[in-house]
Motif scaffolding. Structure first.
Motif, PDB file in Angstrom:
ATOM      1  N   ASP A 137      -5.365   3.354   3.550  1.00 20.06           N
ATOM      2  CA  ASP A 137      -5.655   4.765   4.059  1.00 20.06           C
ATOM      3  C   ASP A 137      -6.510   4.775   5.239  1.00 20.06           C
ATOM      4  OD1 ASP A 137      -7.714   4.364   2.324  1.00 20.06           O
ATOM      5  OD2 ASP A 137      -7.845   6.228   1.744  1.00 20.06           O
ATOM      6  N   LEU A 183      -8.187  10.544   0.165  1.00 24.78           N
ATOM      7  CA  LEU A 183      -7.121   9.772   0.959  1.00 24.78           C
ATOM      8  C   LEU A 183      -7.357   9.948   2.423  1.00 24.78           C
ATOM      9  CD1 LEU A 183      -3.695  11.050  -0.295  1.00 24.78           C
ATOM     10  CD2 LEU A 183      -4.911   8.701  -0.671  1.00 24.78           C
ATOM     11  N   GLY A 184      -7.718   8.653   3.147  1.00 22.86           N
ATOM     12  CA  GLY A 184      -8.020   8.677   4.537  1.00 22.86           C
ATOM     13  C   GLY A 184      -9.394   8.838   4.968  1.00 22.86           C
ATOM     14  N   TYR A 229       0.775  -1.321  -0.097  1.00 21.20           N
ATOM     15  CA  TYR A 229      -0.025   0.017   0.190  1.00 21.20           C
ATOM     16  C   TYR A 229       0.902   1.098  -0.014  1.00 21.20           C
ATOM     17  CZ  TYR A 229      -2.440   4.036   1.909  1.00 21.20           C
ATOM     18  OH  TYR A 229      -2.935   5.407   2.143  1.00 21.20           O
ATOM     19  N   ASN A 230       0.524   2.030  -0.665  1.00 18.88           N
ATOM     20  CA  ASN A 230       1.101   3.784  -0.408  1.00 18.88           C
ATOM     21  C   ASN A 230       0.143   4.531  -1.129  1.00 18.88           C
ATOM     22  OD1 ASN A 230       2.887   5.292   0.193  1.00 18.88           O
ATOM     23  ND2 ASN A 230       4.837   4.578  -0.987  1.00 18.88           N
ATOM     24  N   ASN A 231       0.473   5.862  -0.606  1.00 24.07           N
ATOM     25  CA  ASN A 231      -0.295   6.948  -1.075  1.00 24.07           C
ATOM     26  C   ASN A 231       0.738   8.075  -1.702  1.00 24.07           C
ATOM     27  OD1 ASN A 231      -0.296   9.519   0.709  1.00 24.07           O
ATOM     28  ND2 ASN A 231      -0.472   7.564   2.140  1.00 24.07           N
TER      29      ASN A 231
END
Ligand SMILES: *[C@@H]1O[C@H](CO)[C@@H](O)[C@H](O)[C@H]1NC(C)=O
Ligand SMILES: *[C@@H]1O[C@H](CO)[C@@H](O)[C@H](O)[C@H]1NC(C)=O
Length: 322
Positions: A197, A137-138, A72-74
């Motif tokens: 996220d 995001l989030g 996972y990454n943003n």
């Protein structure tokens, strides 16, 4: 006479080709992770060649590169006032290499599906990719994106009870953060995944929602998929692949297998034909040679007999003269 020999030398080549094709067809593809689940694009389009396009391309490239190292990454890229957000989430059981390949595939499909769109999202079996200029995001989002239910379980209340046990286990929380979950009971298998996220409590909340919906919306189905915007839960029985995409994939596999067998069969028959024709050619040669031999033998024998007869006749004639 030149044509048949040419054909004969082309035949083994064709044979090799057929065998190669059948081997290629039997080699399994990465269908388990690459299967398309859903995709969507925002209605708004950006201007081609704008800074925004450059940012989108940078985000998508960053996602692909990052997916080779983590599940996972943003990313957030803001050059001038055009901010783009992006993230990817691989299924928790994927190796880094498979995750990277899946995200690369998803990004390339997004490129065609959401051409010039300011935002887009794509879910494959193995990974989820999303980018947009509105921040997501989030942000927990439990809206249903895809719901699919299989045929009903054969009026077997045990099976239904087992299904509920598996789903309850998937949804259970021991307080630790578990974004990827697997539960199995006999031939029943459940899988759940949050996008990374979400906070642990948001993840738990999202999964509870997905699992609850699976139970109510899919009832006593043999398999079910519930994809919400930020998490999903699925279950399937007896190795039944749980959705259309997989089913067509299986069909493809079946077709490929049948085709491979067919090609193998044709290659086998061709091989036999080549062998038999070679054999018959060899036989022909031997036969011709034998014919010649026999002919020569008969000829010589005939000659001998004829000469003998002639001699005898002349002798007889001579005797007659006396
Ligand atoms: C996203 O981009 C579109 C098109 O350029 C723009 O109309 C919209 O206001 C942007 N949204 C945000 C949140 O920046
Ligand atoms: C986005 O990534 C940054 C850096 O990796 C991380 O610190 C942050 O928590 C992430 N945000 C979300 C919403 O996942």
């Amino acid at each position: 006479m030149a044509l048949p020999t040419k054909k004969a030398s082309f035949f083994p080549f064709l044979l090799l080709l057929l065998v190669t094709i059948s081997i290629f067809l039997v080699t399994p593809s990465n269908s388990a992770t690459d299967t398309f689940v859903f995709g969507g694009c925002s209605q708004l389009k950006f201007i081609s060649g704008s800074p925004y396009e450059y940012n989108v391309n940078s985000i998508l490239t960053s996602l692909v590169n990052s997916a080779m190292f983590t599940s996972y990454n943003n990313f957030t890229i803001s050059a001038s006032q055009d901010t783009v957000y992006g993230l990817f989430q691989c299924r928790g059981d994927l190796e880094n290499g498979d995750c990277g390949r899946c995200v690369a595939k998803a990004v390339s499909q997004l490129g065609t599906l959401c051409l010039d769109s300011t935002g887009g999202g794509l879910q494959l079996e193995g990974c989820f990719v999303k980018y947009d200029n509105a921040t997501f995001l989030g942000v927990e989002d439990k809206s249903v994106v895809v719901k699919r239910c299989g045929p009903l379980i054969s009026t077997d209340s045990d099976a239904l009870a087992r299904r509920d046990t598996v789903l309850d286990f998937l949804g259970a929380s021991d307080g630790t953060y578990k974004p990827f979950r697997v539960a199995e009971s006999g031939d029943l298998r459940g899988v759940a995944q949050c996008v990374g996220d979400l906070s642990p409590t948001e993840c738990q909340d999202c999964l509870s929602e997905a699992i609850g919906r699976l139970k109510t919306d899919c009832g006593a189905s043999k398999w079910g998929d519930m994809y919400l915007a930020k998490c999903y839960a699925r279950y399937s029985q007896g190795g039944d692949h749980s959705h259309g995409g997989d089913d067509t994939d299986n069909d493809d596999d079946e077709i490929a297998k049948t085709l491979a067998i067919l090609i193998g069969l044709i290659a086998g028959i061709a091989l036999i034909i080549v062998f038999v024709s070679a054999l018959s050619k060899a036989c022909e040669k031997i036969a011709r040679w034998l014919n010649k031999l026999i002919f020569a033998y008969i000829l010589s024998g005939l000659k001998k007999v004829l000469i003998e007869k002639m001699f005898m006749q002349t002798n007889v004639c001579k005797e007659d003269e006396h």
